[in-house]
Structures are given as structure tokens and as C-alpha cells.
Scaffold this active site. Structure first.
Site, mmCIF file in Angstrom:
data_model
loop_
_atom_site.group_PDB
_atom_site.id
_atom_site.type_symbol
_atom_site.label_atom_id
_atom_site.label_comp_id
_atom_site.label_asym_id
_atom_site.label_seq_id
_atom_site.Cartn_x
_atom_site.Cartn_y
_atom_site.Cartn_z
ATOM 1 N N ARG A 8 32.567 25.242 49.552
ATOM 2 C CA ARG A 8 32.107 24.096 48.680
ATOM 3 C C ARG A 8 32.763 24.098 47.145
ATOM 4 O O ARG A 8 32.654 25.274 46.540
ATOM 5 C CB ARG A 8 30.786 24.081 48.510
ATOM 6 C CG ARG A 8 30.190 22.697 47.886
ATOM 7 C CD ARG A 8 28.606 22.853 47.904
ATOM 8 N NE ARG A 8 28.204 21.515 47.370
ATOM 9 C CZ ARG A 8 26.604 21.224 46.987
ATOM 10 N NH1 ARG A 8 26.085 22.156 47.068
ATOM 11 N NH2 ARG A 8 26.777 19.818 46.836
ATOM 12 N N HIS A 9 33.269 23.161 46.836
ATOM 13 C CA HIS A 9 33.703 23.008 45.387
ATOM 14 C C HIS A 9 32.914 23.492 44.198
ATOM 15 O O HIS A 9 31.516 23.700 44.477
ATOM 16 C CB HIS A 9 34.078 21.397 45.192
ATOM 17 C CG HIS A 9 33.054 20.577 45.017
ATOM 18 N ND1 HIS A 9 31.958 20.521 43.845
ATOM 19 C CD2 HIS A 9 32.420 19.570 45.939
ATOM 20 C CE1 HIS A 9 31.213 19.511 44.147
ATOM 21 N NE2 HIS A 9 31.370 19.383 45.297
ATOM 22 N N GLU A 11 31.279 23.468 40.264
ATOM 23 C CA GLU A 11 30.526 22.616 39.444
ATOM 24 C C GLU A 11 31.429 21.269 39.094
ATOM 25 O O GLU A 11 32.200 21.707 38.194
ATOM 26 C CB GLU A 11 29.687 23.137 38.483
ATOM 27 C CG GLU A 11 28.774 22.108 37.696
ATOM 28 C CD GLU A 11 28.243 22.888 36.602
ATOM 29 O OE1 GLU A 11 27.092 23.460 36.762
ATOM 30 O OE2 GLU A 11 28.593 22.814 35.389
ATOM 31 N N ARG A 51 37.701 17.370 42.580
ATOM 32 C CA ARG A 51 36.703 18.643 42.438
ATOM 33 C C ARG A 51 36.975 19.670 43.393
ATOM 34 O O ARG A 51 36.916 20.823 43.156
ATOM 35 C CB ARG A 51 35.270 18.427 42.132
ATOM 36 C CG ARG A 51 34.711 17.626 43.467
ATOM 37 C CD ARG A 51 33.303 16.688 43.314
ATOM 38 N NE ARG A 51 32.838 16.427 44.401
ATOM 39 C CZ ARG A 51 32.769 14.957 44.740
ATOM 40 N NH1 ARG A 51 33.592 14.267 43.865
ATOM 41 N NH2 ARG A 51 32.133 14.279 45.639
ATOM 42 N N GLU A 75 33.876 14.008 51.233
ATOM 43 C CA GLU A 75 32.679 14.196 51.569
ATOM 44 C C GLU A 75 31.999 13.155 52.465
ATOM 45 O O GLU A 75 32.713 11.981 52.234
ATOM 46 C CB GLU A 75 31.658 14.033 50.073
ATOM 47 C CG GLU A 75 30.293 14.026 50.206
ATOM 48 C CD GLU A 75 29.635 15.220 50.910
ATOM 49 O OE1 GLU A 75 30.129 15.557 51.963
ATOM 50 O OE2 GLU A 75 29.197 16.270 50.227
ATOM 51 N N GLY A 136 29.461 19.745 49.946
ATOM 52 C CA GLY A 136 28.275 20.138 50.807
ATOM 53 C C GLY A 136 27.810 19.589 51.917
ATOM 54 O O GLY A 136 27.739 20.517 52.840
#
Length: 182
Positions: A8-9, A11, A51, A75, A136
Site C-alpha cells: 500500500r502506498h 502517506e 501516490r 483504487e 488499501g
């Protein structure tokens, strides 16, 4: 037997496709590269969202690998408009994988596009480790395809970044979290 990593990327400053990493996120991307550099990763494929690309770029540079992007790793689109109760709506889609809100995609549809990338990467990997860098919800849906016990609560516990190591073959996959959140 194969091994791959779902990442997952780090922040980011928002959810838009062009949202950059925050200062913390940029530091996390460097830390991610340091911690993953020794795992034998031979290919990196990322969502084209900024991101995800910016999270994967330090690892790709460190390993001397090209950073590939694939639109299918974007996403999951929950709905075509902002939903005030989006978290509850998202949870409902984990209970009913065919539930689809207007302008969005169902959990089943999103998982299918993520799994298509994964299956292609597995076929090309020749047993060599690779990494997919995404988001996510999509990662959780792909993990759920590999381990049906994974669900909404696992999504809710994810951090930015987060890393899952998956080992196995065929229909026998073992998923373990490979990031301690620090």
C-alpha cells in the site's frame, strides 16, 4: 512456489489521482526501499496514481528496476459521488461482493481487475519475487481472493504504507503482514 509483495502506498496529501506524498510519506518511501531492498524483488508494478508511483520509485531506483504502471491497480471506485457514510457503504460491499453503488464498481469487479494483474505477473515471474504497489481497498480485495478470511476489518487496520508477503502457488497461498507500521 511463488512469492510476491502487495504494498500500500505511503502517506499522501489526499485521495485524488494526482495527490502527492506528504513529507512524512516521502520519508516512508525511502524507508520502504531500505527495508524491502534485500528481498530479491525483480519486478515492480504500480498503480499510475501519483501516490503509488512516488511510493515505489525509491525502491525501483535502489534495485535498478524499471517502474511499471498498470491502470488496473488504481483504487477501487466505491461510487460516482462522494458518500457521507462511505465507510458503512464500503463495509456493506465486503459483505455483499456484488453490491455496486451508482458510478462505482462492486468488490467482485475491483478484485477481478487486481487479480488479472497479479495472475499475469505470476505467470511472467518464473518464481522470482515481485511487488505490486496499489491502494488499501484494492489490495484488501485481492488478498481476500487469496484468503477468504480477509475482510473489512483487515482493510480498517491497514497503515500507510503497508506490506503483505504472499507465498504459495495455485490455490494454496499464505498471506502474512510484512510491515510493523513503523
Amino acid at each position: 512456489m511463488g512469492v510476491f509483495y502487495l504494498i500500500r502506498h505511503c502517506e499522501a496529501a489526499g485521495q485524488a489521482a494526482d495527490a502527492p506524498l506528504t513529507e512524512t510519506g516521502r520519508a516512508q518511501a525511502v524507508q520502504l526501499a531500505e527495508r524491502l531492498a534485500g528481498l530479491g524483488i525483480r519486478r515492480i508494478i504500480a498503480s499510475p496514481f501519483r501516490r503509488a508511483v512516488d511510493s515505489a520509485a525509491p525502491l525501483a531506483r535502489r534495485l535498478g528496476l524499471p517502474l511499471e504502471t498498470d491502470e488496473r491497480l488504481i483504487e477501487r471506485v466505491l461510487a460516482g459521488e462522494n458518500l457521507l457514510d462511505w465507510r458503512e457503504k464500503l463495509e456493506q460491499t465486503f459483505r455483499d461482493p456484488d453490491l455496486c453503488y451508482p458510478g462505482g464498481e462492486s468488490s467482485r469487479q475491483a478484485a477481478a481487475r487486481g487479480m488479472a494483474v497479479l495472475e499475469e505477473a505470476l505467470a511472467a515471474a518464473g518464481g522470482r519475487p515481485f511487488a505490486l504497489v496499489s491502494h488499501g481497498c484494492l489490495i484488501t480485495l485481492v488478498l481476500r481472493e487469496l484468503d477468504p478470511a480477509i475482510g473489512f476489518s483487515d482493510w480498517a487496520r491497514m497503515t500507510t504504507p503497508d506490506v503483505y508477503r504472499v507465498t504459495g502457488s495455485g490455490s494454496d497461498w499464505h498471506v502474512s503482514r510484512a510491515w510493523d507500521g513503523s
